[in-house]
Enzyme design. Structure first.
Site, mmCIF file in Angstrom:
data_model
loop_
_atom_site.group_PDB
_atom_site.id
_atom_site.type_symbol
_atom_site.label_atom_id
_atom_site.label_comp_id
_atom_site.label_asym_id
_atom_site.label_seq_id
_atom_site.Cartn_x
_atom_site.Cartn_y
_atom_site.Cartn_z
ATOM 1 C CG ASP A 104 55.118 11.856 32.568
ATOM 2 O OD1 ASP A 104 56.354 11.959 32.490
ATOM 3 O OD2 ASP A 104 54.514 10.804 32.317
ATOM 4 C CG HIS B 241 57.644 9.064 33.738
ATOM 5 N ND1 HIS B 241 57.552 9.533 32.453
ATOM 6 C CD2 HIS B 241 58.040 7.768 33.615
ATOM 7 C CE1 HIS B 241 57.858 8.561 31.593
ATOM 8 N NE2 HIS B 241 58.170 7.482 32.287
ATOM 9 C CD GLU C 176 59.112 4.629 29.925
ATOM 10 O OE1 GLU C 176 59.195 4.171 28.786
ATOM 11 O OE2 GLU C 176 58.537 5.718 30.162
HETATM 12 C C1 ACM Z 1 54.501 3.659 29.740
HETATM 13 O O1 ACM Z 1 54.121 3.582 28.556
HETATM 14 N N1 ACM Z 1 55.595 4.322 30.037
HETATM 15 C C2 ACM Z 1 53.754 3.042 30.814
#
Ligand code: ACM
Length: 625
Positions: free
Chosen positions: A197, A271, A348
């Site tokens: 991430d 991410h 995201e």
């Molecule tokens: C998430 O909670 N961003 C998958």
């Protein structure tokens, strides 16, 4: 069959059979019948098995029993043991791969299954049938009694997962193994390992060494995640860690011995700041000053699912070199993890840098794409191709539906259940993990006393979850999963605190028949499991004992309603600033908060003793509700 189920189910709630012990199994088995009598473990007890494939579970049980009983129980093949593990010579269809039967009488215990996985779960049930002291790590002198029962048990869902985020906070391999051990006791069979991430890349990729040399380390920062200071110029990145490939293999083996499949996640194309810090050329902006993020704020959220990243944390979907990079990553990941699935994230992903990038714009034009979401769909389809070439299947967060889902992708529905419904209707497999029922990083009790987070999820809400959405063909719902994100979790014991008891609720949701749900009974079992966890040294929350305070505004007045998740607690409160106790007002009905800058204090009691935390809501807290 239904009548029989109900009968046996009711039978399982009969709490006392004279001298026979109470049974508190989590998750609730499919069929449980308690008989008169019990079997007592002694130093003469033996563990037998009929097939070398049972040797692992038999040895595991003997080791566990010997630790707490102080006996020298041996496991051996051939001779019938007083505790016997047998693989069925002819498979019993309804037990499937993970089901088992367990029969205990005054003479001993027999566990049978089609597969070692079922024997492992039979062993977990046997351990929960024994007194809680069986969890002790040192010898306890007592009578070790197994109540006489007949159990037939098998899971409702094949995917029973917990996700552990090791990027936001690094957990050592020993901690990850302990976590696997804990989840497997409650018959979870999948650990979704969120390995990469913005805040750390945790898996060694030998062909891309900077991913861990650079990407696994960030500058030291503490306190509220998202509000921490940015890295300073030249500041040393000293906090973090990663798993070597040898570590990964060790954890996979440990998990396999406990019937836990590990699904690794490499979260792309968003991410990805830790990867970009190591190899800036994989992003559109290619900023050589990109740093692994220490929990500073680099995004804006607009409350309607829309957001903006102020620092580029996305891979460039228009650059072939990015797919060469991903091929290297997934070649090594695929070689390490034996299971079929690799999770590739997809959540995201901010498209703003793509919209400004000439390469992305040229690709959109060439492919006749209208929306930037189609760039992500293009990216995911290429990633699916990379995985397929290595014999692996793609699973991703529900954003992978946007712009067109990759042909064989499996979807993890997290933004509620709509992504799951949409995917299933398109004929894709789904794992249900909606924020509203399964995000165990959310606060589990009163918001002013639980560790800070922006949302709440009580155990009762987890327990109420039904994973198959209405109108959806159940065959597409592989199962469900609780997700433990760790932005605000900086230690393993806090990870445990967030997982238990809500993980117990989810274990029952994913394993037990829907018809067997019973809140009052479940709460009693949870309390007994607290005692077990305490003996063993597993941290857990006790937020279920705290008062729930609802403030309703009506005609300018505040109406207070108090309740608790655990039934039957006494709630005492004050509105004059004094400490509440049994000498204070006992809550009976909703009441109107008096005028003035009032402080409300509430505490729960059981049998005259405090059991919940003191909750203090000052005038400014009350105004906000
Ligand atoms: C998430 O909670 N961003 C998958």
């Amino acid at each position: 069959m239904k009548k029989l189920l109900i009968f046996v189910f009711l039978l399982s709630f009969v709490r006392s059979y004279g001298q026979t012990p109470q049974i508190n199994l989590i998750p609730q088995p499919v069929l449980l019948k308690q008989n008169e009598g019990s079997y007592q473990l002694t130093n003469e007890t033996t563990v037998g098995f009929n097939n070398p494939l049972c040797g692992n579970v038999a040895a595991m049980l003997a080791g566990k029993l010997n630790t707490s009983t102080g006996f020298a129980i041996q496991s051996m093949q051939g001779k019938p043991g007083s505790i016997e593990f047998d693989l069925n010579k002819v498979a019993v269809e309804k037990l499937g791969k993970e089901g088992y039967t367990l029969v205990s009488t005054s003479k001993g215990v027999t566990i049978t299954a089609n597969d070692p996985a079922g024997l492992f779960y039979g062993m977990q049930t046997l351990l929960q049938l024994l007194p809680k002291e069986i969890e002790s790590r040192s010898t306890v002198n007592m009578s070790w009694v197994v109540p006489a029962v007949e159990i037939t048990d098998y899971p409702r869902f094949g995917w029973r997962g917990i996700m552990l985020d090791v990027s936001r906070n690094f957990f050592t391999k020993e901690e990850v193994k302990k976590y696997i051990d804990e989840i497997s006791r409650y018959k979870f069979n999948t650990l979704h390992w969120h390995l990469t991430d913005d805040n750390g890349w945790r898996i060694e990729i030998k062909s891309l060494p900077k991913l861990t040399e650079v990407g696994a380390w960030r500058v030291p920062r503490y306190g509220q995640f998202g509000q921490r200071a940015e890295p300073k110029q030249g500041e040393a990145a000293t906090v973090g860690g990663f798993y070597t490939q040898a570590d990964i293999k060790e954890v996979i083996k440990y998990a396999a011995e406990r019937n836990v499949t590990i699904v690794p996640e490499v979260d792309v194309p968003g991410h990805s700041m830790a990867a970009i810090a190591a190899y800036p050329e994989i992003s559109c902006t290619k900023d050589p000053n990109t740093k692994v993020n220490p929990g500073s704020n680099f995004s804006e959220w607009y409350g309607n699912g829309k957001f903006k990243m102020l620092t580029d944390n996305t891979l460039n979907p228009s650059d072939d070199k990015v797919y060469d990079f991903l091929d290297k990553v997934f070649t090594e990941v695929a070689a390490l993890f034996p299971n079929q699935y690799i999770h590739v994230g997809g959540d995201e992903c901010y498209k703003g840098f793509w919209e400004k990038d000439p390469g992305c714009q040229a690709l959109m034009k060439k492919m006749n794409m209208k929306q930037p979401e189609e760039l992500q769909a293009y990216f995911m389809k290429r990633v699916e191709g990379i995985l397929k070439a290595k014999g692996k299947k793609l699973i991703g967060w529900d954003e992978i539906l946007e712009g067109g889902i990759a042909p064989e992708a499996t979807v993890m529905s997290w933004r509620g259940i709509k992504g799951g419904i949409e995917a299933a209707k398109l004929g894709h497999y789904v794992v249900m993990t909606p924020t509203t029922f399964a995000y165990i990083d959310y606060q589990q009790g009163e918001q002013t006393i639980e560790p800070l987070l922006y949302a709440g999820l009580r155990m009762s809400k987890c327990y109420s979850y039904e994973p198959i959405p209405e109108g959806v063909d159940a065959k597409y719902i592989l199962g469900g999963q609780g997700n433990l994100w760790t932005e605000q979790i900086s230690s393993f014991t806090h990870a445990e605190y967030m997982t238990w008891p809500r993980g117990w609720a989810l274990s029952e949701v994913f394993w037990s028949p829907k018809e067997s749900k019973n809140w009052d009974n479940f709460v009693q079992k949870v309390e007994k499991n607290f005692d077990r966890a305490d003996i063993e040294g597993i941290n857990h929350a006790v937020a279920i004992y705290d008062a729930i305070i609802a403030v309703n505004k009506k005609d300018g007045k505040s109406i207070i309603t108090l309740s608790s998740e655990v039934p039957g607690l006494d709630i005492y409160y004050t509105v004059d600033g004094s400490m509440p106790s049994t000498y204070s007002q006992k809550y009976v009905n909703s009441f109107e908060l008096p005028e003035g800058p009032v402080t409300l204090r509430v505490v729960t009691y059981r049998s005259g003793k405090t059991i919940g935390h003191l909750i203090t809501l000052r005038p400014e807290d009350l105004k906000k509700r």
